[in-house]
Write a protein that holds these residues in place. Structure first.
Motif, PDB file in Angstrom:
ATOM      1  N   PRO A  29       0.822  -1.201   0.000  1.00 10.24           N
ATOM      2  CA  PRO A  29       0.000   0.000   0.000  1.00 10.24           C
ATOM      3  C   PRO A  29       0.865   1.263   0.000  1.00 10.24           C
ATOM      4  O   PRO A  29       1.967   1.258   0.546  1.00 10.24           O
ATOM      5  N   THR A  30       0.325   2.328  -0.592  1.00 11.65           N
ATOM      6  CA  THR A  30       1.055   3.592  -0.661  1.00 11.65           C
ATOM      7  C   THR A  30       0.736   4.482   0.528  1.00 11.65           C
ATOM      8  O   THR A  30       1.598   5.222   1.013  1.00 11.65           O
ATOM      9  N   ILE A  31      -0.498   4.415   1.009  1.00  8.36           N
ATOM     10  CA  ILE A  31      -0.933   5.228   2.150  1.00  8.36           C
ATOM     11  C   ILE A  31      -1.489   4.308   3.222  1.00  8.36           C
ATOM     12  O   ILE A  31      -2.217   3.355   2.930  1.00  8.36           O
ATOM     13  N   LEU A  32      -1.122   4.584   4.469  1.00  3.92           N
ATOM     14  CA  LEU A  32      -1.712   3.914   5.626  1.00  3.92           C
ATOM     15  C   LEU A  32      -2.435   4.940   6.476  1.00  3.92           C
ATOM     16  O   LEU A  32      -1.936   6.044   6.706  1.00  3.92           O
ATOM     17  N   THR A  33      -3.631   4.571   6.950  1.00  5.32           N
ATOM     18  CA  THR A  33      -4.314   5.382   7.958  1.00  5.32           C
ATOM     19  C   THR A  33      -4.233   4.663   9.291  1.00  5.32           C
ATOM     20  O   THR A  33      -4.224   3.423   9.347  1.00  5.32           O
ATOM     21  N   THR A  34      -4.160   5.414  10.371  1.00  7.42           N
ATOM     22  CA  THR A  34      -4.040   4.843  11.704  1.00  7.42           C
ATOM     23  C   THR A  34      -4.572   5.853  12.696  1.00  7.42           C
ATOM     24  O   THR A  34      -4.937   6.971  12.328  1.00  7.42           O
ATOM     25  N   SER A  35      -4.636   5.471  13.969  1.00  3.94           N
ATOM     26  CA  SER A  35      -4.952   6.458  14.996  1.00  3.94           C
ATOM     27  C   SER A  35      -3.728   6.671  15.875  1.00  3.94           C
ATOM     28  O   SER A  35      -3.070   7.695  15.802  1.00  3.94           O
ATOM     29  N   HIS A  36      -3.351   5.666  16.675  1.00  6.97           N
ATOM     30  CA  HIS A  36      -2.156   5.786  17.513  1.00  6.97           C
ATOM     31  C   HIS A  36      -1.105   4.728  17.232  1.00  6.97           C
ATOM     32  O   HIS A  36       0.046   4.879  17.600  1.00  6.97           O
ATOM     33  N   LYS A  37      -1.481   3.671  16.572  1.00  7.08           N
ATOM     34  CA  LYS A  37      -0.615   2.494  16.478  1.00  7.08           C
ATOM     35  C   LYS A  37       0.728   2.774  15.822  1.00  7.08           C
ATOM     36  O   LYS A  37       1.743   2.202  16.203  1.00  7.08           O
ATOM     37  N   LEU A  38       0.776   3.666  14.841  1.00 13.73           N
ATOM     38  CA  LEU A  38       2.000   3.871  14.068  1.00 13.73           C
ATOM     39  C   LEU A  38       2.774   5.104  14.506  1.00 13.73           C
ATOM     40  O   LEU A  38       3.676   5.547  13.804  1.00 13.73           O
TER      41      LEU A  38
END
Length: 763
Positions: free
Chosen positions: A473-482
């Protein structure tokens, strides 16, 4: 012929050092050392590198540095540089010499002055540095670094960190802390420390009777896995990855290894109680606690119970954050760091990538209900003005989030790897979907979510994202994990769609982009939530300070009311609002860019004020600037000088927009800033040059110069560099011989190329 510095070194200095045993006695080396490569600048350029002429190393310790000057120049000319080298390398002594004069500085006592020969022998210098003997110090020094056959060499700060920790172990200190900026190689440092402990047979008994038992403790599986892979140079039977599934299968904990890797949850029951079956408190000799600022030493922390159980072990905490209120307990537990290397230093040295920030303010940064909007679910407070902290935690407006996604997707290069930080796991899912609905790439895996709820699938997405050979993947969405610990070197964009209340977390998130990668000159932070205000905080990258009185939590603070990937529950009830027709189309964004400049983040206006002052030290008048800019070689030298001062071409290009001259030359930026000359467009300059400068040439030369002027008008000043002449000739005529037959000799062509530039910048 005048003697060169190289002559002085070879014929005058080296024989004296050799006579004292340097390079002769076993373990005593002298070498030239590249300290740092110079800060990264646009266009694949770097600032001035820093190298020490001599570094004196004995038994694994850097004892002294020396700056050499050519014979007759005097030793005093090198004193400042020698002090700088020894300060960086943590060497006790600094020397300067021109082969005739010799000067010595004791960096610990401050004593300095001319010195008489002979130069100190390795043993003499060792005893001056370490008057008190220590057997473990010498055993550690006898073990060389594991370099992978020369593929890896410790950077100077890594060597400092490793040496500082080993010295603390040799002195039998029980709690040790290292504070190094994200992306500086803390895992490599931990590996080299473990390597030396393993091969020197250090253990808590104080005698080299057995290999040590070392525990690497992380709080997430991917971090433990990364560390396990990084330790692959150890014998296979020396490493052990502890997992609860393996313990249950075997019915016992593994004990037959030297280096163990696990996460703290391994030592927890489902009822948040500790379990240590099979491991006695003194089983481990040495414990590395990765990312220890994440609540690692709070009294109520799950880490603390583990550390207290294994109290006999020497414990090393690794953190990227200086002492603050929110991590005061970490520093209280471990003590002051034995070595610190800050983000500012890493960027200045060129080991970390600089960045710029795009501050994205909009007409919907706050919200108050109006009757034409529709409440889809929940109960709205009609009198409340909802702020950024409420969005996506208490209040959901999908049209707003979609417009944000469309805005940053329009600004970024969609081929570049990007991290997007969202308020909650549910928000991260919606943003992922909006990105995939907006993207140009047809692949369905272009954007993926990685949060706690995504489990092993999310971990797989992250591994693929980290693989620089893969584009998806080119983009990752996360909240706090990354926000911490993810080693993905080619991240070019970080998008903030949730408030960042903790300075610790803010620095960690910025650290996701600072890792270096080929062709990566900078990365960009797209800030929709005013997180840039942290840059104005003296805590941003100052020296560690004593925290104010108070308890001070050790954990990181997330977005208000929003749950992240740490297991906290997301709000049960949210208000979902649908905007009235047409409102989404009326959302507008105003962007402002800030830059990393000389160790801090500044606005474009500050950048321009600094440029005004510094430019005055280079050119004294507008006419002088014209003369310099009209000569390709002098112009290149001026641009290099400006780059060394922090004014690289890309930032100067950005200034064109600030003075409302997007189609002008960098010359117009400089002339406007320093001499308040009204900027002209490149088209206007080309028109004037054609009118005033082509009349004296034959038709063929006029056409050739017109071709060059057209390239300049379209592409800018790079087309007027001297090395472009051959390119233009090749493109237009096919060969140099054909070009000479059409235009005349090469000196004549070059003369015309330079002359027309005088007309370009005559007004």
């Amino acid at each position: 012929m005048q003697e060169t510095e190289a002559d002085t070194r070879a014929n005058r200095i080296d024989p004296i050092l050799k006579k004292s045993g340097w390079g002769v006695v076993e373990g005593a080396t002298i070498r030239r050392e590249m300290i740092c490569p110079g800060r990264i600048m646009p266009g694949g350029q770097r600032g001035a590198p820093l190298s020490a002429d001599y570094v004196f190393e004995y038994r694994g310790q850097k004892l002294a540095t020396m700056e050499a000057k050519r014979f007759g120049k005097g030793a005093g000319a090198g004193v400042g540089q020698a002090k700088d080298y020894s300060t960086r390398l943590k060497a006790r002594f600094a020397y300067a010499s021109d082969g005739a004069e010799w000067y010595e500085i004791d960096m610990h006592t401050g004593a300095e002055g001319d010195m008489a020969l002979p130069f100190p022998t390795p043993e003499e210098l060792w005893k001056r540095c370490f008057p008190t003997g220590n057997a473990w110090r010498e055993r550690f020094g006898a073990i060389p670094f594991e370099t992978g056959g020369g593929k890896w060499q410790p950077r100077y700060y890594q060597h400092n960190a490793i040496t500082a920790v080993l010295e603390a172990i040799a002195q039998e200190e029980k709690r040790i802390l290292l504070t190094l900026a994200t992306g500086t190689g803390k895992t490599s440092i931990a590996f080299q420390i473990a390597w030396k402990l393993f091969h020197s047979r250090w253990n808590l008994s104080g005698e080299p009777s057995r290999r040590p038992r070392i525990l690497f403790l992380a709080d997430r599986n991917i971090l433990a896995d990364q560390a396990y892979n990084a330790f692959s140079a150890f014998p296979a039977d020396a490493l052990c990855r502890i997992s609860p599934d393996e313990i249950r299968r075997r019915g016992s904990v593994p004990t037959n290894a030297s280096v163990f890797f696990t996460i703290f949850q391994t030592f927890m029951t489902g009822e948040d109680q500790f379990r240590f079956e099979g491991y006695d408190p003194d089983f481990f000799d040495f414990i590395v606690i990765d990312e220890c600022h994440r609540g690692g030493a709070k009294d109520e922390s799950t880490w603390r119970g583990i550390l207290e159980y294994f109290e006999p072990a020497i414990q090393l905490g690794l953190t990227a954050t200086p002492k603050r209120d929110v991590n005061a307990d970490t520093y209280k537990y471990f003590g002051e760091p034995v070595y610190t290397y800050a983000l500012k230093e890493g960027i200045g040295d060129g080991f970390l990538t600089p960045f710029k920030v795009r501050q994205m303010a909009s007409t919907l940064d706050t919200y108050k209900f109006s009757d034409d909007d529709e409440v889809v679910s929940g109960e709205i407070d009609p009198d409340k003005e909802y702020s950024e902290a409420d969005f996506n935690t208490k209040l959901v407006i999908d049209e707003r989030e979609r417009s944000r996604v469309e805005e940053f997707m329009d600004q970024i290069d969609q081929r570049q790897k990007t991290l997007v930080f969202c308020a909650t796991q549910a928000h991260a899912a919606r943003v992922r979907d909006f990105i995939n609905q907006t993207k140009k790439n047809p692949d369905p895996h272009y954007c993926e979510r990685v949060t706690a709820d995504d489990g092993k699938l999310g971990e797989q997405h992250l591994r693929e994202f980290q693989d620089n050979e893969k584009t998806l993947p080119t983009i990752l969405t996360t909240s706090h994990k990354l926000s911490t610990g993810v080693d993905a070197r080619n991240i070019r964009n970080i998008v903030l769609l949730r408030p960042i209340k903790s300075m610790i977390e803010f620095k960690q998130i910025i650290g996701r982009g600072t890792r270096t990668f080929d062709g990566k000159d900078f990365f960009t932070v797209y800030d929709f939530v005013k997180a840039y205000e942290h840059f104005n905080d003296p805590e941003w990258d100052g020296e560690p300070e004593e925290p104010t009185t108070g308890t001070g939590g050790g954990g990181q603070t997330g977005s208000g009311g929003g749950a992240g990937d740490d297991g906290t529950a997301e709000p049960v009830e949210q208000v979902v609002v649908k905007l009235a027709d047409g409102k989404e189309r009326n959302i507008r964004y105003v962007a402002e860019t800030t830059y990393w400049f000389q160790g801090r983040q500044i606005t474009a206006e500050e950048f321009m004020r600094n440029l005004f002052g510094d430019l005055g030290s280079i050119v004294s008048s507008a006419d002088e600037l014209r003369r310099v800019w009209s000569d390709p070689d002098r112009r290149a030298a001026l641009l290099r000088q400006l780059e060394e001062m922090g004014y690289d071409r890309e930032r100067l290009d950005d200034m064109r927009r600030l003075i409302d001259a997007p189609n002008s030359d960098i010359f117009d930026v400089l002339a406007y800033v320093r001499f308040t000359l009204a900027p002209l467009t490149r088209s206007e300059r080309v028109g004037a040059a054609k009118e005033a400068g082509l009349g004296g040439y034959e038709e063929e030369m006029q056409e050739f110069l017109g071709y060059i002027l057209q390239a300049y008008e379209m592409q800018g000043i790079r087309e007027l560099a001297t090395n472009r002449i051959s390119d233009f000739l090749q493109i237009r005529y096919g060969s140099t011989g054909d070009a000479k037959r059409a235009l005349g000799s090469i000196p004549e062509i070059r003369g015309a190329f330079i002359e027309i530039q005088k007309h370009l910048f005559a007004i």
